[in-house]
Scaffold this active site. Structure first.
Site, short mmCIF file in Angstrom:
data_model
loop_
_atom_site.label_atom_id
_atom_site.label_comp_id
_atom_site.label_asym_id
_atom_site.label_seq_id
_atom_site.Cartn_x
_atom_site.Cartn_y
_atom_site.Cartn_z
N HIS A 259 40.82 -16.49 62.80
CA HIS A 259 40.99 -17.71 62.01
C HIS A 259 42.03 -18.63 62.68
O HIS A 259 41.76 -19.82 62.90
CB HIS A 259 41.45 -17.33 60.59
CG HIS A 259 41.63 -18.49 59.66
ND1 HIS A 259 40.69 -18.85 58.73
CD2 HIS A 259 42.65 -19.38 59.53
CE1 HIS A 259 41.13 -19.91 58.06
NE2 HIS A 259 42.30 -20.25 58.52
N GLU A 260 43.18 -18.08 63.00
CA GLU A 260 44.24 -18.91 63.60
C GLU A 260 43.86 -19.38 65.00
O GLU A 260 44.23 -20.49 65.40
CB GLU A 260 45.58 -18.16 63.58
CG GLU A 260 46.07 -17.75 62.18
CD GLU A 260 46.10 -18.90 61.17
OE1 GLU A 260 46.22 -20.07 61.57
OE2 GLU A 260 45.99 -18.61 59.95
N HIS A 263 41.98 -22.57 64.55
CA HIS A 263 42.87 -23.73 64.42
C HIS A 263 43.46 -24.11 65.78
O HIS A 263 43.52 -25.28 66.15
CB HIS A 263 44.03 -23.40 63.47
CG HIS A 263 43.67 -23.39 62.01
ND1 HIS A 263 43.17 -24.49 61.37
CD2 HIS A 263 43.74 -22.42 61.06
CE1 HIS A 263 42.97 -24.21 60.08
NE2 HIS A 263 43.31 -22.95 59.87
N GLU A 289 40.17 -26.72 58.99
CA GLU A 289 39.71 -25.48 58.36
C GLU A 289 38.25 -25.18 58.74
O GLU A 289 37.84 -24.03 58.78
CB GLU A 289 39.89 -25.59 56.84
CG GLU A 289 39.87 -24.28 56.09
CD GLU A 289 41.04 -23.34 56.40
OE1 GLU A 289 42.00 -23.76 57.07
OE2 GLU A 289 40.97 -22.18 55.98
#
Ligand code: ZN
Length: 494
Positions: A259-260, A263, A289
């Site tokens: 997820h990170e 980003h 997101e």
């Protein structure tokens, strides 16, 4: 030097200082010795004061009045600088500094209250934050932001162009299909089993690093560390990621890392020509997101990629809980109603967001006082999830957002999922053999597609426009709902 050049040069220094401030924040969550907390507070406040003074410097107004954009990108830079300048000036200095001081204290009080499951301890701080944030919303609305609506004026900062009215209508269209899917899954025979076993922390971190590489994260301009609440930090050529480790649940570590990395890859992929300019970062929270969620879910939790992860876990840990590749895929995607938004499965995640959106609008309008918030939260949670909240840390106190005045932020999480659904549809059409690469642990073709279509543009186009340009159609909720139904009906044999 023209006024435009002066403006951009000034802006560049401000952005460099902003990056330094962000790096102090990164350090605070990863490396800082505990005894430094108070001094760090002073250091951060000092740099915030410098930033606020720079962002409201009247010379910006003079340069804006005289600046002529050399091209379309320059015109967009001027628009973004003007918007930031007007917003900062619309918030009185007294209110800005009071908000900064109050929210920094309130965040600490919230953390204590959560650790002690003590809502009463948090309420006075929350009351002050709500009062000041409402004042800020009103000031921005009076200056014309959010079409004159205080909540929309705040929302506009996180997702330019979105309004509470259109979001409420969107959520009303999404809810029935999500609820129907959740209920069908509830009644399914033969659900996936949870993962069992012990997975050493150091090995988890080594595999998390492999995951970053698999998604094309540039380690030369990034690094991975541990944090209590995973986050990514920085723009341009220094974009860092964090994850967390639980030795009985390695998925927490792996999917937070992916997820990170989503980003971070967005920030790393922005065109180098926009470095330290208003275009040199992700355009909105929702688009940000969308990148983290498409990496985490549509790519990272897909059958192809979990097949590779299954093999890597067997190699690294010598065991995957005795699961076959197919059983492992089902386990990764196990659906379970739970209290915590950040740990929610793909089916329930948006229902958490919708609940917070409705509650915060009621708080913001004054219909719901902070003192009645816990009862309202618990009643709504029971209604939406069919479970009673067992303790405040699993209810009202679970998220940091309201303690730091982030009202209008939650709905961008669902917008991100919606955008991810649209992007996945378009990307799969463009890359018909993507799964072959994912099955070999190589998600870089997906990163290349996203970098070309979305990430390299930074803030050049408004949020909905960059998604529409990438997909070839205007974003709506159809693709994410179709994706969820197809995927989870197959997993649950519905
Ligand atoms: Zn995120």
């Amino acid at each position: 030097m023209t006024s435009f050049d002066d403006l951009i040069a000034y802006q560049r220094d401000t952005e460099a200082l902003n990056q330094i401030s962000g790096r102090l924040g990164w350090d605070q969550e990863t490396m800082m010795p505990r005894g430094a907390a108070e001094q760090r507070g002073e250091e951060m406040a000092a740099i915030e004061a410098v930033l606020h003074a720079r962002r409201t410097d009247p010379r910006i107004g003079d340069w804006l009045a005289a600046a002529e954009a050399p091209d379309a990108a320059g015109a967009r830079m001027i628009d973004l600088i003007r918007r930031g300048y007007d917003r900062n000036r619309a918030t009185p200095a007294r209110l800005a500094s009071e908000l900064a001081r109050t929210t920094s204290v309130a965040q600490g009080v919230w953390a204590e209250a959560r650790a002690r499951d003590d809502v009463a301890h948090f309420l006075p701080a929350l009351e002050r934050v709500v009062a000041l944030t409402r004042e800020k919303g009103a000031a921005l609305a009076a200056a014309g932001f959010g079409g004159g609506d205080p909540y929309d004026a705040l929302l506009d900062d996180y997702e330019s162009g979105a309004t509470a009215e259109t979001l409420a209508a969107l959520f009303a269209r999404m809810r029935p299909r999500l609820v129907a899917l959740s209920e069908a899954i509830e009644g399914a025979a033969n659900p996936p089993v949870p993962l069992k076993g012990q997975f050493p922390a150091a090995t988890q971190m080594a595999l998390a690093e492999e995951l970053g590489t698999a998604f094309g994260y540039d380690w030369r301009r990034g690094r991975l560390d541990l944090a209590v609440h995973p986050f990514s930090s920085g723009s341009g050529n220094d974009v860092r990621v964090t994850t967390r480790v639980d030795e009985t649940d390695p998925f927490m570590c792996f999917y937070a890392a992916i997820h990170e990395v989503g980003h971070a890859t967005y920030e790393q992929s922005v065109d180098q020509a926009w470095l330290l300019t208003p275009l040199g970062t992700g355009v909105s929270m929702g688009v940000h997101e969308s990148q983290s969620r498409i990496y985490e879910n549509q790519l990272g939790r897909g059958r192809a990629f979990t097949g590779w992860l299954h093999r890597r876990m067997a190699d690294r840990f010598g065991a995957t809980g005795g699961l076959s590749a197919e059983a492992f895929y089902r386990t990764v995607n196990r659906v379970e109603r739970g209290y915590i938004r950040t740990e929610a499965d793909e089916v329930h995640y948006n229902l958490h967001v919708m609940m917070r959106f409705d509650l915060e609008r009621q708080i913001f309008s004054g219909d719901l006082g902070p003192a009645d918030l816990e009862a309202a939260w618990n009643a709504r949670f029971a209604q939406d999830f069919g479970m009673s909240v067992d303790r405040p840390a699993n209810g009202l106190l679970q998220d940091v957002h309201w303690s730091v005045g982030l009202f209008g932020y939650f709905p961008t999480y669902t917008l991100g999922n919606l955008y991810a659904g649209c992007l996945n549809l378009a990307m799969r059409a463009d890359l018909p053999d993507l799964d072959t690469h994912l099955a070999a642990g190589d998600a870089r073709p997906a990163t290349a597609w996203l970098a070309e279509k979305v990430q390299r543009h930074g803030a050049l186009y408004p949020p909905a426009e960059v998604i529409e340009r990438a997909c070839g159609f205007a974003p709506d909720e159809g693709p994410i709902l179709d994706y969820l139904e197809t995927k989870f009906r197959a997993i649950y044999g519905l």
